[in-house]
Design a protein around this motif. Structure first.
Motif, mmCIF file in Angstrom:
data_model
loop_
_atom_site.group_PDB
_atom_site.id
_atom_site.type_symbol
_atom_site.label_atom_id
_atom_site.label_comp_id
_atom_site.label_asym_id
_atom_site.label_seq_id
_atom_site.Cartn_x
_atom_site.Cartn_y
_atom_site.Cartn_z
ATOM 1 N N PHE A 1 -6.992 0.012 1.483
ATOM 2 C CA PHE A 1 -6.441 1.144 2.208
ATOM 3 C C PHE A 1 -6.988 2.422 1.591
ATOM 4 O O PHE A 1 -7.102 2.531 0.363
ATOM 5 C CB PHE A 1 -4.911 1.188 2.103
ATOM 6 C CG PHE A 1 -4.214 0.116 2.872
ATOM 7 C CD1 PHE A 1 -3.705 0.364 4.141
ATOM 8 C CD2 PHE A 1 -4.060 -1.155 2.342
ATOM 9 C CE1 PHE A 1 -3.051 -0.625 4.850
ATOM 10 C CE2 PHE A 1 -3.404 -2.162 3.043
ATOM 11 C CZ PHE A 1 -2.902 -1.885 4.305
ATOM 12 N N VAL B 1 -1.492 6.329 4.034
ATOM 13 C CA VAL B 1 -2.521 5.308 3.824
ATOM 14 C C VAL B 1 -3.104 4.906 5.176
ATOM 15 O O VAL B 1 -2.442 5.009 6.205
ATOM 16 C CB VAL B 1 -1.980 4.054 3.090
ATOM 17 C CG1 VAL B 1 -1.586 4.376 1.664
ATOM 18 C CG2 VAL B 1 -0.821 3.420 3.829
ATOM 19 N N ALA C 1 0.837 -1.201 0.000
ATOM 20 C CA ALA C 1 0.000 0.000 0.000
ATOM 21 C C ALA C 1 0.873 1.254 0.000
ATOM 22 O O ALA C 1 0.588 2.216 -0.723
ATOM 23 C CB ALA C 1 -0.932 -0.004 1.204
ATOM 24 N N ALA D 1 -6.302 6.255 0.701
ATOM 25 C CA ALA D 1 -5.099 7.031 0.392
ATOM 26 C C ALA D 1 -5.379 8.507 0.638
ATOM 27 O O ALA D 1 -6.440 9.011 0.280
ATOM 28 C CB ALA D 1 -4.700 6.793 -1.064
ATOM 29 N N ALA E 1 0.820 4.116 -2.980
ATOM 30 C CA ALA E 1 0.250 5.424 -2.629
ATOM 31 C C ALA E 1 0.761 6.579 -3.489
ATOM 32 O O ALA E 1 -0.047 7.401 -3.939
ATOM 33 C CB ALA E 1 0.474 5.710 -1.146
#
Length: 105
Positions: free
Chosen positions: A97, A84, A72, A99, A76
């Motif tokens: 997740f 995140v 993640a 962002a 991002a």
């Protein structure tokens, strides 16, 4: 002997799934679960997946979660985010997740 060989194979295969942090992901923060952070602009959602099972062997859940967070963080910056926040728990090696672009700390 067969069990020893099978164990060695499982350990070697599970070691291959290690996810390295990319240079762009090193600056991305992982925010604690909870309400959306104040002062941060939503940049969408990042969905990441890793292997949670190798054959019949279930990988360590903490290791899986660590790899999901790393992925993640790596994803991002492509969403224009520098933070995140998990939007749910990992399930079958996948996790969502949120962002965010947050002001510098």
């Amino acid at each position: 002997m067969r069990i020893l060989l099978l164990s060695a194979l499982i350990l070697s295969v599970s070691a291959c799934t290690w996810v390295p942090i990319e240079s762009s992901g090193k600056t991305v923060r992982v925010l604690p679960a909870g309400p959306a952070p104040s002062g941060c602009q939503s940049k969408g959602e990042v969905v990441v997946t890793v292997k949670s099972k190798v054959g019949f062997y279930n990988r360590n859940p903490l290791r899986v979660q660590e790899e999901l967070e790393t992925l993640a963080r790596n994803e991002a910056p492509s969403a224009g985010a520098n933070a995140v926040q998990a939007s749910g728990l990992p399930a079958d090696g996948s996790q969502r997740f949120l962002a965010f672009q947050c002001p510098p700390r």
